[in-house]
Design an enzyme around this catalytic site. Sequence first.
Site, PDB file in Angstrom:
ATOM      1  N   SER A  85     -73.221 -61.628 -32.597  1.00 58.26           N
ATOM      2  CA  SER A  85     -72.919 -62.506 -33.724  1.00 58.26           C
ATOM      3  C   SER A  85     -73.682 -63.833 -33.610  1.00 58.26           C
ATOM      4  O   SER A  85     -74.900 -63.841 -33.500  1.00 58.26           O
ATOM      5  CB  SER A  85     -71.397 -62.698 -33.811  1.00 58.26           C
ATOM      6  OG  SER A  85     -71.017 -63.280 -35.033  1.00 58.26           O
ATOM      7  N   ASP A 214     -69.994 -53.621 -40.646  1.00 56.16           N
ATOM      8  CA  ASP A 214     -69.721 -55.048 -40.438  1.00 56.16           C
ATOM      9  C   ASP A 214     -69.517 -55.714 -41.800  1.00 56.16           C
ATOM     10  O   ASP A 214     -70.367 -55.612 -42.679  1.00 56.16           O
ATOM     11  CB  ASP A 214     -70.907 -55.682 -39.707  1.00 56.16           C
ATOM     12  CG  ASP A 214     -70.637 -57.096 -39.218  1.00 56.16           C
ATOM     13  OD1 ASP A 214     -69.791 -57.785 -39.806  1.00 56.16           O
ATOM     14  OD2 ASP A 214     -71.289 -57.504 -38.244  1.00 56.16           O
ATOM     15  N   HIS A 242     -67.484 -55.583 -37.058  1.00 55.10           N
ATOM     16  CA  HIS A 242     -68.204 -56.704 -36.459  1.00 55.10           C
ATOM     17  C   HIS A 242     -67.986 -56.807 -34.953  1.00 55.10           C
ATOM     18  O   HIS A 242     -68.710 -57.529 -34.287  1.00 55.10           O
ATOM     19  CB  HIS A 242     -67.778 -58.015 -37.142  1.00 55.10           C
ATOM     20  CG  HIS A 242     -68.594 -59.208 -36.720  1.00 55.10           C
ATOM     21  ND1 HIS A 242     -69.930 -59.340 -37.019  1.00 55.10           N
ATOM     22  CD2 HIS A 242     -68.261 -60.320 -36.005  1.00 55.10           C
ATOM     23  CE1 HIS A 242     -70.384 -60.481 -36.518  1.00 55.10           C
ATOM     24  NE2 HIS A 242     -69.396 -61.091 -35.886  1.00 55.10           N
TER      25      HIS A 242
END
Length: 264
Positions: A85, A214, A242
Amino acid sequence: MSEENKKQHFVLVHGACHGAWCWYKVKPLLEASGHLVTALDLAASGIDTTRSITEISSCEQYSEPLMQLMASLPVDEKVVLVGHSFGGLNLAMAMDKFPDKISVSVFVTAFMPDTKHSPSFVMDKEFGGDKPLEIWLGTEFEPYGSDRSGVSMFFSNEFMKQALYQLSPIEDLELGLLLKRPGSLFINELSRVKNFSDKGYGSVPRAYIVCKRDKIIKEEHQRWMIDNFPADLVKEMDETDHMPMFCKPQLLSDHLLEIADKFA
């Protein structure tokens, strides 16, 4: 030990509002294959209670624990950097400064900047401008710093349930709800700093792991980043949200081992 099974050192970097704890499933899987694994807390993250995010003025300051680790490595040691991320920005900073100490950097549904635009460019496209606050499902944003240009972010429970962990085990969602900390994307600050360099960041091999379900960094945006600054290798994870380290830890570990072996 054969060259094929050469021992690697994996360095695992978490995303915003999380900590080293989020790698608790992946770390033992990599270690079981005979590798060394370091999962670290970035500044004001995880169990690092020495500072709060409102005391961190820049992404560079936030990345200090990673930079200190990289600086401490022996001259002849190369690591496999893995960033999830927002951790992609921390990877880019380490790659720019220590390109000779990294065999490959793996961006796991992560922001992957380029060298032609400001570091914030890949986030501006997804999160900047006039995106409605409703998409954050009650996540709290607070300006901080002397000029109020810093923005702290604290994920709401609903945001984590519906948008981050929607396919992950409920126990891992519960862990995340208990351990989340305020974080920041440092977008204002990253829009002003110099671009990453071709000589540093651009010279390190990059792999990208696409998570196809995601809801935050959507597949379309992940593929746009790969087209924008092509990775050397791309892997895909179907039916993965995610948080692939919770959703599909074994598959993620398998991908990491394969990538590390290819670039060893």
